[in-house]
Motif scaffolding. Structure first.
Motif, short mmCIF file in Angstrom:
data_model
loop_
_atom_site.label_atom_id
_atom_site.label_comp_id
_atom_site.label_asym_id
_atom_site.label_seq_id
_atom_site.Cartn_x
_atom_site.Cartn_y
_atom_site.Cartn_z
N LEU A 35 15.30 -48.48 -48.33
CA LEU A 35 16.65 -49.01 -48.18
C LEU A 35 17.43 -48.62 -49.44
O LEU A 35 17.08 -49.05 -50.54
N ILE A 92 17.52 -45.97 -44.60
CA ILE A 92 18.87 -46.41 -44.31
C ILE A 92 19.66 -46.44 -45.61
O ILE A 92 19.14 -46.80 -46.66
N PRO A 101 16.98 -46.64 -37.81
CA PRO A 101 17.12 -45.78 -38.99
C PRO A 101 16.60 -44.37 -38.71
O PRO A 101 15.60 -44.22 -38.02
N VAL A 123 18.62 -53.66 -39.05
CA VAL A 123 17.92 -52.38 -38.94
C VAL A 123 16.54 -52.63 -38.35
O VAL A 123 15.84 -53.56 -38.76
N PHE A 173 21.51 -54.57 -43.49
CA PHE A 173 20.47 -53.55 -43.59
C PHE A 173 19.08 -54.16 -43.43
O PHE A 173 18.16 -53.54 -42.93
#
Ligand SMILES: Nc1ncnc2c1ncn2[C@@H]1O[C@H](COP(=O)(O)OP(=O)(O)O)[C@@H](O)[C@H]1O
Ligand SMILES: [Mg+2]
Length: 378
Positions: A148, A185, A176, A215, A211
């Motif tokens: 991330l 991501i 992703p 995700v 996120f």
């Protein structure tokens, strides 16, 4: 003699075809909308989640392979369709459950994913380089890894990992893109043409939350977060959203840099996070004649580790020193981390050894701090 195949046989064969993004059988995900058999010809219609699905070719190949393996099949045709909103919603519910409340899977008590946040006092010390190389090294060891990129202002992970695909959205779920088998991501995937991002704290918090919760990371062994430099909003948001995340502090060997790094790491006292260790980057480079050129001095990593051990009252080891090496930069610029493109180089060896130490730590709850903190009012 060849036996004629049946729809049941085809569907059973398709039970072994996993969706490359979700990792579950396409039959179970209701992606197979029809199977038609005409003699030795089989026509399979597969519904993709979105029309621009980056995995179209991969899915087609997998379906063909599975069906061609059946007795009596001579021709396989794969027709790709697209799910409607209702079907997408159903898939999202199937994969993630019907969640009224958004939740962060890694923050749930039973989560076995180790979350490492790579932090530094200042920018340009090699956080992203370290993050992407460690991700590739851990992936190469057989672990399932996600990255991330939480450096909202200075995102660089997509380039360093050579990610060109964009995330796809399925209902409220973000899939992703993958590169080198790593799920990635980054805010960089959501802004147009490298536009600068100017967000304040609350927006950053929301982006990070999204996120982490929207995700679809799947079942990760390790999630690496590339943090922005310093002790800013993102570091604080992270400690609130994911108290179990552990910090890895990156510094150069320079005394001034290590003091700043120490400050970034000592935020962990306030947030009750654990600091796994310090990585010294841009350490002495061995020249062809054997002399070591210490462009950024020496000792900063050990100093930061010692200082953090004192401040936190816990052993914070120096996990390793990564020498200056232009190949580290050129590999990153080319989208392939050095640990993959030139694993024998000294810098890659140092990074691989650090990855070994991280991989050797038990997965999941063992060794996690209890995260007991004074009760907040309200
Ligand atoms: N050990 C190293 N040797 C040579 N170049 C490096 C090394 N580590 C990082 N770099 C380069 O230094 C620059 C900054 O690194 P980066 O990982 O982007 O830092 P940060 O994420 O901390 O801002 C990049 O151009 C990167 O390729
Ligand atoms: Mg960076």
């Amino acid at each position: 003699m060849t036996t004629a195949t049946t729809e049941d046989l085809v569907r059973t064969a398709l039970d072994d075809v996993l969706d490359p993004e979700i990792g579950r059988p396409i039959t179970e995900l209701d992606m197979v909308s029809s199977v038609e058999i005409d003699g030795a010809t089989v026509v399979v219609t597969v519904l993709l989640t979105v029309s621009g699905c980056p995995m179209r070719d991969e899915i087609t190949t997998r379906v063909e392979k599975a069906v061609y393996a059946l007795d009596g099949v001579q021709t396989v045709r794969v027709i790709l369709g697209v799910m409607n909103d209702e079907q997408r919603k159903a898939l999202s519910v199937k994969v993630r459950g019907d969640r009224a409340e958004k939740e962060i899977p890694f923050a749930k008590p039973g989560s076995l994913t180790r979350v490492y946040a790579v932090a530094s006092g200042k920018g340009g010390v090699g956080k992203s380089t370290v993050t992407t190389n460690l991700a590739a090294a851990l992936q190469a060891k057989g672990l399932t890894v996600g990255v991330l990129d939480a450096d909202i202002y200075g995102f660089s992970v997509p380039r360093m990992l050579g990610v060109t695909d964009r995330p796809t959205q399925v209902d409220e779920m973000i899939m992703p893109p993958q590169s080198h088998g790593i799920r990635v991501i980054s805010i960089g995937m959501f802004v147009a043409d490298n536009a600068p991002v100017v967000w304040r704290g609350p927006m950053l918090h929301r982006a990070l939350n999204q996120f982490l919760s929207d995700v679809f990371w799947g079942d990760l062994d390790v999630l690496l977060l590339d943090l922005p430099p310093g002790t800013g909003d993102i570091a604080i948001s992270l400690s609130q959203l994911l108290p179990s995340a552990e910090l890895i502090v990156v510094t150069t060997p320079q005394p001034a840099a290590s003091e700043v790094a120490e400050r970034a790491g000592s935020i962990a006292t306030q947030t009750h996070q654990r600091v796994v260790g310090v990585i010294e980057n841009m350490s002495g480079m061995t020249l062809p004649d054997g002399t070591v050129l210490e462009v950024f001095g020496a000792g900063g990593g050990a100093d930061a580790a010692a200082g953090l051990s004192r401040t936190l009252g816990a052993d914070v080891p120096l996990l390793g020193s990564v020498p200056l090496d232009t190949r580290l930069r050129t590999a990153a610029d080319g989208g392939e981390p050095l640990v993959l493109s030139d694993p024998e180089s000294p810098a890659a060896q140092a990074l691989l050894a650090i990855a070994d130490k991280l991989a050797g730590r038990p997965r999941g709850l063992a060794g996690m701090s209890l995260g007991i903190s004074p009760q907040r009012a309200g």
